[in-house]
Design a protein around this motif. Structure first.
Motif, PDB file in Angstrom:
ATOM      1  N   SER A  39       0.848  -1.098  -0.119  1.00 52.23           N
ATOM      2  CA  SER A  39      -0.066  -0.104   0.190  1.00 52.23           C
ATOM      3  C   SER A  39       0.846   1.297   0.084  1.00 52.23           C
ATOM      4  O   SER A  39       1.851   1.148   0.619  1.00 52.23           O
TER       5      SER A  39
ATOM      6  N   ASP B 284      -8.113   2.638   1.078  1.00 53.31           N
ATOM      7  CA  ASP B 284      -7.029   2.055   0.399  1.00 53.31           C
ATOM      8  C   ASP B 284      -7.569   1.464  -0.892  1.00 53.31           C
ATOM      9  O   ASP B 284      -8.670   0.756  -1.021  1.00 53.31           O
TER      10      ASP B 284
ATOM     11  N   GLY C 115      -4.042   3.311   8.066  1.00 55.76           N
ATOM     12  CA  GLY C 115      -4.449   1.518   7.574  1.00 55.76           C
ATOM     13  C   GLY C 115      -4.581   0.982   9.054  1.00 55.76           C
ATOM     14  O   GLY C 115      -4.790   1.577   9.974  1.00 55.76           O
TER      15      GLY C 115
ATOM     16  N   HIS D 200      -4.727  -3.796  -3.298  1.00 50.75           N
ATOM     17  CA  HIS D 200      -3.393  -3.668  -2.085  1.00 50.75           C
ATOM     18  C   HIS D 200      -3.587  -4.607  -1.076  1.00 50.75           C
ATOM     19  O   HIS D 200      -3.060  -5.146  -0.580  1.00 50.75           O
ATOM     20  N   VAL D 201      -4.845  -4.278  -0.476  1.00 47.23           N
ATOM     21  CA  VAL D 201      -5.328  -4.745   0.826  1.00 47.23           C
ATOM     22  C   VAL D 201      -5.485  -6.366   0.643  1.00 47.23           C
ATOM     23  O   VAL D 201      -4.809  -6.914   1.443  1.00 47.23           O
TER      24      VAL D 201
ATOM     25  N   ASP E 109      -1.256  -2.377   5.125  1.00 50.26           N
ATOM     26  CA  ASP E 109      -2.597  -2.087   5.213  1.00 50.26           C
ATOM     27  C   ASP E 109      -3.486  -3.348   5.192  1.00 50.26           C
ATOM     28  O   ASP E 109      -3.551  -3.919   4.089  1.00 50.26           O
TER      29      ASP E 109
ATOM     30  N   TRP F 163      -1.351   4.877   3.618  1.00 48.59           N
ATOM     31  CA  TRP F 163      -1.604   3.503   4.328  1.00 48.59           C
ATOM     32  C   TRP F 163      -0.315   2.606   4.305  1.00 48.59           C
ATOM     33  O   TRP F 163      -0.533   1.525   4.397  1.00 48.59           O
ATOM     34  N   ASP F 164       0.475   3.344   3.924  1.00 40.82           N
ATOM     35  CA  ASP F 164       1.972   2.359   3.747  1.00 40.82           C
ATOM     36  C   ASP F 164       2.352   1.807   4.977  1.00 40.82           C
ATOM     37  O   ASP F 164       2.229   2.339   6.356  1.00 40.82           O
ATOM     38  N   THR F 165       2.623   0.413   4.899  1.00 39.10           N
ATOM     39  CA  THR F 165       2.528  -0.254   3.660  1.00 39.10           C
ATOM     40  C   THR F 165       1.689  -1.517   3.838  1.00 39.10           C
ATOM     41  O   THR F 165       1.086  -1.979   2.803  1.00 39.10           O
TER      42      THR F 165
END
Length: 250
Positions: free
Chosen positions: A26, A41, A239, A45-46, A34, A30-32
């Motif tokens: 992420s 987000d 996140g 990615h989640v 999350d 929200w890094d990284t």
């Protein structure tokens, strides 16, 4: 990339730990790593981040839509653990080998429980409302109903906002203390506060759990973790980290 997970020992045949912000895909803010699908987000990615946590856990991990309540969802099959959510619940329990359960946090208390003899594990999300409502007791009762013995249960109380950083109105502090003795405290600024991890630990010990490990990490003070309050002060969002526990195939 392997996710950064702070592991805790909950007995043989159990894998348990608390994720940090590191080891995911992420982007800011929200890094990284999350793990929350509800914070804005990129869902892709989640899901990638969740897949990395599942790889660490050794099998699929089930997640719920958390509502600050006390419902305990019992995972009946591994198919559920491949969904984004099993529904509304603030605790999850499983006795399925090769399957994990997780709860999402960004200042609330993640609680991981295991009876390695009965082969049952659970994770609970204990925010202020859930703690007062009895989510910790409900989770332990659900474990006992499936053969766990509180005297055998091992518990880990994970990273959460600490009492010195959790300022609340005096009336709220007194109300929570009346329901969960041991939570009232004074913040680093000398104002009324709540120590939710201490309250969780006190409830577990009162219920007969002898092995209670308090990690002691403060999400608001420690940049390794997501913190809703820290993000609010910065005028941004953040996140979600997780507490995850899984029964390993033995």
């Amino acid at each position: 990339m392997t996710p950064s997970v702070l592991e805790v020992d909950l007995g043989p045949g159990v894998r348990a730990g608390f994720t940090t912000r590191a080891g995911g895909v992420s982007g800011p803010p929200w890094d990284t790593l999350d793990l929350g699908l509800h914070v804005g987000d990129d869902p892709g990615h989640v899901r990638t981040n969740r897949a990395r946590v599942a790889a660490w856990a050794g099998g699929p991990v089930a997640w719920a839509t958390q509502v600050h309540g006390t419902r305990v969802h019992v995972l009946d099959g591994p198919v559920e653990a491949r969904q984004d959510t099993v529904g509304d619940a603030d605790a999850l329990l499983t006795a399925l080998p090769g399957t994990g359960v997780g709860v999402l946090v960004a200042d609330c208390v993640p609680v991981l429980l295991a009876d390695p003899v009965a082969r049952v594990v659970a994770a609970a999300h204990a925010g202020r409302r859930g703690l007062v409502g009895g989510v910790v007791q409900a989770t332990l009762a659900a474990m006992v109903a499936r053969g766990a013995d509180p005297a055998r249960v091992r518990a880990a109380v994970g990273p959460a906002i600490s009492g010195p950083r959790y300022e609340v109105p005096a009336a709220m502090r007194d109300e929570v203390e009346a329901a969960v003795p041991g939570t009232a405290c004074t913040t680093e600024h000398g104002t009324p506060g709540l120590d939710l991890p201490a309250g969780v630990a006190g409830l577990l010990r009162a219920a007969g759990v002898r092995d209670v490990h308090l990690t002691g990490w403060c999400t608001d003070a420690d940049q390794r973790f997501f913190s809703h309050r820290r993000a609010q002060r910065a005028g941004t969002t953040t996140g979600r980290s997780a507490g995850v526990v899984a029964l390993m195939n033995v």
